[in-house]
Design a protein around this motif. Structure first.
Motif, short mmCIF file in Angstrom:
data_model
loop_
_atom_site.label_atom_id
_atom_site.label_comp_id
_atom_site.label_asym_id
_atom_site.label_seq_id
_atom_site.Cartn_x
_atom_site.Cartn_y
_atom_site.Cartn_z
N THR A 70 16.30 6.62 109.60
CA THR A 70 17.63 6.41 110.16
C THR A 70 18.53 7.59 109.80
O THR A 70 18.44 8.12 108.69
N ALA A 362 16.24 -0.97 116.62
CA ALA A 362 16.67 0.33 117.11
C ALA A 362 15.68 0.92 118.11
O ALA A 362 16.06 1.68 119.00
N VAL A 401 22.84 -1.70 108.77
CA VAL A 401 23.57 -1.35 109.99
C VAL A 401 24.96 -0.82 109.65
O VAL A 401 25.38 0.25 110.14
N ALA A 404 24.94 2.58 107.98
CA ALA A 404 24.52 3.65 108.88
C ALA A 404 25.61 4.01 109.88
O ALA A 404 25.43 4.91 110.71
N ALA A 409 22.24 -3.05 115.29
CA ALA A 409 21.04 -2.24 115.05
C ALA A 409 20.64 -1.44 116.27
O ALA A 409 20.05 -0.36 116.14
N LEU A 412 21.71 2.16 116.17
CA LEU A 412 21.24 3.05 115.11
C LEU A 412 20.65 4.33 115.69
O LEU A 412 19.95 4.31 116.72
#
Length: 418
Positions: A70, A362, A401, A404, A409, A412
């Motif tokens: 990620t 994602a 989530v 990030a 999600a 992402l």
């Protein structure tokens, strides 16, 4: 809807820690597995934890998650996060379901009811196994449920299962495609142990009127072939069958029907001849949404769209059927592209953490199914253990989530490591 599962779960744990209370089951995936397996019998651990062949597919499922990373973003307003999803016109607060796992009475008495209660407490649906130790009707009213279908050699039995699933309040039927025969599972083979041959995990069958008739017909028919050898182990098996069959154990010992039920199950449960022609009949067999479980190839996903089913579940059965099969997460992007938003795509196999769930979402999954981890929670603390494992996975998903820099999600930013 704002979701604050991550912070709320953390704060609960830390507040409890002030008073000396720790989580009932480990929050670390590795420690959860270690302690959960230790809490099981050897047979239960082999059945739940084992895979096909040398278990390369099981390892590949986990390795696939390590191939993605990620890319967090910063200074974004993520105070409100929403993980809800729509599946077949019904709203789900969380993009998580509990995968169907059979013969859970190996792990704990009344296991399926405990799992249903734990799932309901955590706010996620349970996919009731076709190989459960409890009839689907006995779980009615305990949370939201889907039903897993193994397509029997008896179409009449298939229709009976589908009708019962509708009548008992299941919201969808998940047809498992990759277990038309049992995979080669050395952990079970080395123990000479198949739970179904001992009457475990066949309650959907023994509670079914069509199957009951088939078993009675078999019991009444003249026996052919050599009589089974009478050994201490055979006597113990007969006692197990009698305990697990509906009715009084003493009456079952005197009756030929319980043993005939096991033999009937072993004859009818698998259907190697299952084909797309069978799948095409489903729309006339049930009003429930149909999910095909075990789709790994883009061409099969396209055929599923053409067959008019409602969703596909990318899965290699947790590595239990074909050794050296493609990892489920590796297969996911190709299936998502092939489906092209014409139906939801779900995923299971190898999922252990909230971070894993985030990656799968994602990469295009609409929802994710959690399997072995909830069984380890079940082994350690029953329904409460199942609920905690699910709550911890959802909490980590929420924190992943938010940290990030996104609100769901699906937003992402992910890329392959190698």
């Amino acid at each position: 809807m704002a979701i604050a599962a991550g912070r709320a779960r953390q704060e609960q744990v830390y507040r409890d820690g002030v008073s000396g209370r720790r989580p009932r089951v480990p929050t670390s995936a590795a420690e959860l597995e270690r302690r959960g397996r230790r809490a099981m019998s050897r047979r239960a651990d082999a059945y739940v934890g084992g895979g096909a062949g040398a278990e390369a597919t099981m390892r590949a499922n986990r390795a696939a998650f390590d191939r993605w990373e990620t890319v967090p973003r910063v200074l974004r307003d993520v105070g409100t996060r929403d993980h809800s999803v729509d599946l077949f016109g019904r709203r789900h607060e969380h993009p998580l379901l509990l995968a169907p796992i059979g013969a859970l009475d190996l792990v704990r008495r009344d296991a399926d009811l405990e799992v249903a209660r734990g799932a309901a407490a955590a706010g996620v649906p349970m996919i009731v196994s076709n190989q459960a130790g409890a009839a689907m009707e006995s779980l009615a009213g305990v949370g939201r449920r889907w039903f897993q279908l193994y397509w029997s050699t008896s179409d009449e039995l298939v229709d009976s299962f589908l009708a019962r699933a509708e009548a008992s309040g299941c919201e969808a039927v998940v047809v498992t495609l990759d277990t038309t025969m049992l995979g080669w599972r050395p952990r079970d083979l080395d123990l000479g142990h198949l739970p179904f041959s001992r009457g475990l995990g066949i309650a959907q069958y023994t509670s079914d009127p069509v199957f009951a008739r088939l078993a009675r017909e078999r019991a009444a028919a003249p026996r052919s072939g050599p009589a089974p050898r009478v050994t201490p182990a055979a006597v113990r098996t007969l006692l197990e069958i009698s305990r697990h069959h509906p009715g009084r154990a003493l009456d079952n010992l005197r009756s030929p029907v319980p043993r005939a039920a096991v033999e009937t199950f072993l004859d009818v449960y698998s259907r190697p001849q299952l084909s797309w022609d069978d799948i095409a009949t489903l729309r006339s067999r049930t009003a429930l949404p149909v999910v095909l479980k075990g789709v790994l190839h883009p061409d099969d996903a396209r055929r599923a769209v053409d067959a008019g089913v409602d969703a596909v579940l990318v899965s290699n059965h947790g590595g239990r059927q074909v050794d050296h099969a493609v990892a489920a997460l590796d297969a996911l992007p190709g299936v998502v592209e092939a489906v092209a938003d014409r139906m939801p795509v779900l995923l299971d196999s190898g999922v252990r953490t909230g971070g894993d769930v985030a990656l799968a979402l994602a990469l295009g999954a609409r929802a994710v199914c959690l399997g072995r981890p909830f069984t380890w929670g079940l082994a350690l603390a029953g329904a409460a253990g199942v609920a905690q494992v699910v709550s911890d996975v959802l909490a980590e998903l929420d924190l992943t989530v938010g940290l990030a820099g996104v609100r769901s999600a699906a937003e992402l930013e992910v890329r392959r490591r190698y």
